[in-house]
Design an enzyme around this catalytic site. Structure first.
Site, PDB file in Angstrom:
ATOM      1  N   ILE A 129      -0.057  14.412   8.292  1.00 11.94           N
ATOM      2  CA  ILE A 129       0.199  15.638   9.083  1.00 11.94           C
ATOM      3  C   ILE A 129       1.715  15.802   9.214  1.00 11.94           C
ATOM      4  O   ILE A 129       2.380  14.915   9.743  1.00 11.94           O
ATOM      5  CB  ILE A 129      -0.416  15.528  10.498  1.00 11.94           C
ATOM      6  CG1 ILE A 129      -1.914  15.216  10.434  1.00 11.94           C
ATOM      7  CG2 ILE A 129      -0.143  16.783  11.304  1.00 11.94           C
ATOM      8  CD1 ILE A 129      -2.563  14.956  11.798  1.00 11.94           C
ATOM      9  N   LYS A 187       6.951   3.270  11.950  1.00 15.78           N
ATOM     10  CA  LYS A 187       6.998   3.709  13.365  1.00 15.78           C
ATOM     11  C   LYS A 187       7.399   2.589  14.307  1.00 15.78           C
ATOM     12  O   LYS A 187       8.061   2.808  15.313  1.00 15.78           O
ATOM     13  CB  LYS A 187       5.673   4.313  13.798  1.00 15.78           C
ATOM     14  CG  LYS A 187       4.506   3.346  13.798  1.00 15.78           C
ATOM     15  CD  LYS A 187       3.307   3.922  13.129  1.00 15.78           C
ATOM     16  CE  LYS A 187       2.836   2.993  12.051  1.00 15.78           C
ATOM     17  NZ  LYS A 187       2.389   3.620  10.857  1.00 15.78           N
ATOM     18  N   ALA A 242      12.309  -2.853  -5.083  1.00 17.84           N
ATOM     19  CA  ALA A 242      12.485  -4.249  -4.633  1.00 17.84           C
ATOM     20  C   ALA A 242      11.163  -4.776  -4.082  1.00 17.84           C
ATOM     21  O   ALA A 242      10.500  -4.099  -3.292  1.00 17.84           O
ATOM     22  CB  ALA A 242      13.559  -4.318  -3.563  1.00 17.84           C
ATOM     23  N   THR A 253       0.836  -1.203   0.000  1.00 13.07           N
ATOM     24  CA  THR A 253       0.000   0.000   0.000  1.00 13.07           C
ATOM     25  C   THR A 253       0.872   1.255   0.000  1.00 13.07           C
ATOM     26  O   THR A 253       0.658   2.178  -0.796  1.00 13.07           O
ATOM     27  CB  THR A 253      -0.911   0.001   1.243  1.00 13.07           C
ATOM     28  OG1 THR A 253      -1.610  -1.235   1.247  1.00 13.07           O
ATOM     29  CG2 THR A 253      -1.880   1.142   1.240  1.00 13.07           C
ATOM     30  N   GLU A 311       9.165  11.318   8.307  1.00 10.90           N
ATOM     31  CA  GLU A 311       7.932  12.105   8.424  1.00 10.90           C
ATOM     32  C   GLU A 311       6.681  11.236   8.432  1.00 10.90           C
ATOM     33  O   GLU A 311       5.707  11.502   9.140  1.00 10.90           O
ATOM     34  CB  GLU A 311       7.860  13.124   7.268  1.00 10.90           C
ATOM     35  CG  GLU A 311       6.702  14.069   7.330  1.00 10.90           C
ATOM     36  CD  GLU A 311       6.705  14.948   8.571  1.00 10.90           C
ATOM     37  OE1 GLU A 311       7.548  15.836   8.674  1.00 10.90           O
ATOM     38  OE2 GLU A 311       5.857  14.719   9.465  1.00 10.90           O
ATOM     39  N   LYS A 355       4.080   6.005  18.112  1.00 12.20           N
ATOM     40  CA  LYS A 355       4.085   7.355  17.547  1.00 12.20           C
ATOM     41  C   LYS A 355       4.391   8.407  18.617  1.00 12.20           C
ATOM     42  O   LYS A 355       5.163   9.337  18.386  1.00 12.20           O
ATOM     43  CB  LYS A 355       2.734   7.644  16.884  1.00 12.20           C
ATOM     44  CG  LYS A 355       2.471   6.727  15.691  1.00 12.20           C
ATOM     45  CD  LYS A 355       1.022   6.817  15.243  1.00 12.20           C
ATOM     46  CE  LYS A 355       0.730   5.895  14.080  1.00 12.20           C
ATOM     47  NZ  LYS A 355      -0.697   5.754  13.788  1.00 12.20           N
ATOM     48  N   GLU A 373      -7.756  -3.867  11.539  1.00 14.37           N
ATOM     49  CA  GLU A 373      -7.124  -5.119  11.090  1.00 14.37           C
ATOM     50  C   GLU A 373      -7.887  -6.309  11.660  1.00 14.37           C
ATOM     51  O   GLU A 373      -8.541  -6.208  12.694  1.00 14.37           O
ATOM     52  CB  GLU A 373      -5.684  -5.191  11.633  1.00 14.37           C
ATOM     53  CG  GLU A 373      -4.788  -4.040  11.258  1.00 14.37           C
ATOM     54  CD  GLU A 373      -4.336  -4.091   9.807  1.00 14.37           C
ATOM     55  OE1 GLU A 373      -4.402  -5.181   9.219  1.00 14.37           O
ATOM     56  OE2 GLU A 373      -3.953  -3.044   9.271  1.00 14.37           O
ATOM     57  N   GLY A 413     -12.772  -2.633   6.720  1.00 14.89           N
ATOM     58  CA  GLY A 413     -11.341  -2.465   6.442  1.00 14.89           C
ATOM     59  C   GLY A 413     -10.695  -1.324   7.223  1.00 14.89           C
ATOM     60  O   GLY A 413      -9.551  -0.959   6.967  1.00 14.89           O
ATOM     61  N   ASP A 469       0.223   1.038  18.722  1.00 11.60           N
ATOM     62  CA  ASP A 469       0.546   1.883  17.567  1.00 11.60           C
ATOM     63  C   ASP A 469       0.670   3.352  18.025  1.00 11.60           C
ATOM     64  O   ASP A 469       1.610   4.062  17.648  1.00 11.60           O
ATOM     65  CB  ASP A 469      -0.552   1.721  16.507  1.00 11.60           C
ATOM     66  CG  ASP A 469      -0.386   2.676  15.350  1.00 11.60           C
ATOM     67  OD1 ASP A 469       0.467   2.418  14.494  1.00 11.60           O
ATOM     68  OD2 ASP A 469      -1.107   3.694  15.310  1.00 11.60           O
TER      69      ASP A 469
HETATM   70  N1  HSE Z   1      -3.307   1.646  12.173  1.00  8.51           N
HETATM   71  C1  HSE Z   1      -2.999   3.036  12.264  1.00  8.51           C
HETATM   72  C2  HSE Z   1      -4.236   3.817  12.628  1.00  8.51           C
HETATM   73  C3  HSE Z   1      -2.468   3.598  10.989  1.00  8.51           C
HETATM   74  O1  HSE Z   1      -5.308   3.226  12.775  1.00  8.51           O
HETATM   75  O2  HSE Z   1      -4.126   5.007  12.780  1.00  8.51           O
HETATM   76  C4  HSE Z   1      -1.049   3.253  10.783  1.00  8.51           C
HETATM   77  O3  HSE Z   1      -0.274   3.880  11.767  1.00  8.51           O
END
Ligand code: HSE
Length: 444
Positions: free
Chosen positions: A136, A105, A43, A13, A129, A205, A190, A187, A201
């Site tokens: 953002i 990340k 690659a 993606t 970035e 960040k 996950e 979608g 996650d």
């Molecule tokens: N899975 C993350 C989110 C996006 O739902 O914001 C990728 O960092």
């Protein structure tokens, strides 16, 4: 016109989106930068696999190492995700003196300290970035835009999946499991949702932002995290009745000099770095950030409060962030600048993360209690003994002798005192379920 040859690793993606964005806006960027981008190699794991983004077969390879070795390739883009092969790729490229752009990340959270040190050692640079909040440009804001500020607060809605779930729970009065299942079907979440909904996650960040803002590497193990799995419809409804919206916030707070673990000449006051569901006052702008959108609220000692809003994920938002890194990296190559702003230079003094036990907050507490004389007195006594003050109480009218929700809003108290008091409260015979505690943010 100068040309920069790119080696892209990955055409999923993100990789596919970046390739497409370069085809679409490469000429625009060339006219702005005076530098042309040439995607020399891409690659991929499986050359034969059909993909929606068409890339000429002549530039595809299954051998990422050949890209790292190729002296014609000036700049490498690691866009495969994961932390094992991605780490090896980034290390090999940096050791070969090639600048690297990554959107990863999880990789930076786990190995950032090592990777930035290697970049510095080999006189090259790592650009990231796209690793935080997708489209953002928050890394540039902290690295450059606000460089003249001490950053005293960062509040981030940095996980779109959680924000989408909490938004739908609020607007539809739905339960967490229902909305999660629907988000998976659409979608937005996950099939294995734990990375998002358990807050990891967001932790990756917020750790990157904290490190950048405070000039020392924040170890992810020191970041306190709670996800949104246990947020119920009832909590969202009571919060709303009290004038709040529940958001999963990443919080980076520089404590005032008179707070626990105060500053000295060599040591900065410690930094709170945490991720947890938070009651946000409806009057605060972050309460209105809905669905998959991200927003980051940053306070600097010179600029005051600032806000950055946009899509935190998705092919185009991520590609936009990678294009921004491409421009930076290409300008650095053109000007021969190896490390214009080192990524995590120490600031004025040594930083440290505040232990969660010492974090002071207000709280929302939902208890399930038996409605009978003395219930509230017993609970209030435990809080009083712990020097914890109640600021308001709601109990919907019920039937004497039956179980009812009891909502307490609590004044500022340290996390350790609050968790100990709740443990005692949970052992009272009149308390019929595990107490629910959610922190309340006043944004002071
Ligand atoms: N899975 C993350 C989110 C996006 O739902 O914001 C990728 O960092």
């Amino acid at each position: 016109m100068q040309q920069v040859n790119l080696g892209i690793i990955g055409r999923g993606t993100v990789g596919g989106g970046v390739y497409q964005a370069i085809q679409r806006n490469g000429a625009l960027m060339a006219s702005r930068l005076g530098i042309r981008f040439n995607v020399a190699k891409v690659a991929v794991r499986n050359i034969k696999k059909a993909r929606s983004v068409r890339i000429p077969a002549s530039i595809l390879t299954a051998d990422w190492e050949s890209i790292v070795r190729d002296p014609q390739i000036d700049l490498l883009l690691e866009l495969i995700g994961g932390t094992t092969t991605a780490r090896t790729i980034v290390l090999r490229a940096l050791e070969a003196g090639k600048p690297v752009i990554t959107a990863n990340k999880a990789l930076l959270s786990a190995h950032g300290e090592e990777l930035f040190a290697v970049a510095q050692q080999y006189g090259t640079n790592l650009y990231y970035e796209a690793s935080v909040a997708g489209g953002i440009p928050i890394i540039k804001v902290l690295r450059e835009g606000l460089i003249g500020n001490r950053i005293t607060r960062i509040y981030g809605i940095v996980n779109g999946t959680c924000n989408y779930i909490l938004t739908r729970m609020k607007f539809e009065g739905a339960e967490f499991d229902e909305v999660l299942a629907d988000a998976q079907r659409l979608g937005y979440a996950e099939a294995e949702p734990s990375l998002d909904i358990d807050g990891h996650d967001a932790l990756h960040k917020i750790g990157i932002l904290a490190s950048l803002a405070h000039g020392f590497w924040v170890n992810p193990k020191q970041i306190y995290v709670e996800g949104i799995r246990s947020i119920s419809r009832l909590d969202i409804q009571f919060a709303s009745q009290l004038g709040y919206t529940i958001k999963l916030l990443g919080i980076v707070k520089k404590l005032e000099a008179n707070a626990p673990g105060k500053a000295s000449a060599k040591k900065c006051s410690p930094i709170q770095v945490s991720v947890y569901p938070t009651l946000v006052p409806n009057s605060h702008v972050l309460a209105s950030v809905n669905h998959v959108f991200n927003a980051i609220y940053v306070r600097g000692d010179v600029v005051g409060d600032t806000l950055y809003y946009g899509r935190g994920a998705g092919q185009d938002a991520t590609a936009s962030a990678v294009l921004s890194d491409l421009a930076d990296a290409a300008l650095d190559l053109k000007c021969g600048s190896k490390s214009r702003i080192p990524p995590f230079v120490p600031h004025e003094c040594d930083g440290a993360v505040l232990a969660m036990d010492d974090v002071v907050s207000r709280y929302y507490v939902r208890l399930t209690v038996i409605d009978k004389p003395g219930t509230l007195a017993k609970i209030a006594a435990i809080l009083g003994q712990s020097k914890i003050g109640i600021s308001s109480v709601i109990q919907p009218e019920g039937h004497e002798g039956e179980s009812v929700p009891l909502i307490l809003m609590i004044h500022d108290a340290p996390n350790s005192a609050m968790t100990k008091a709740l443990r005692k409260i949970s052992r009272l015979p009149v308390v019929k379920a595990e107490p629910k505690m959610i922190r309340v943010e006043s944004f002071e």
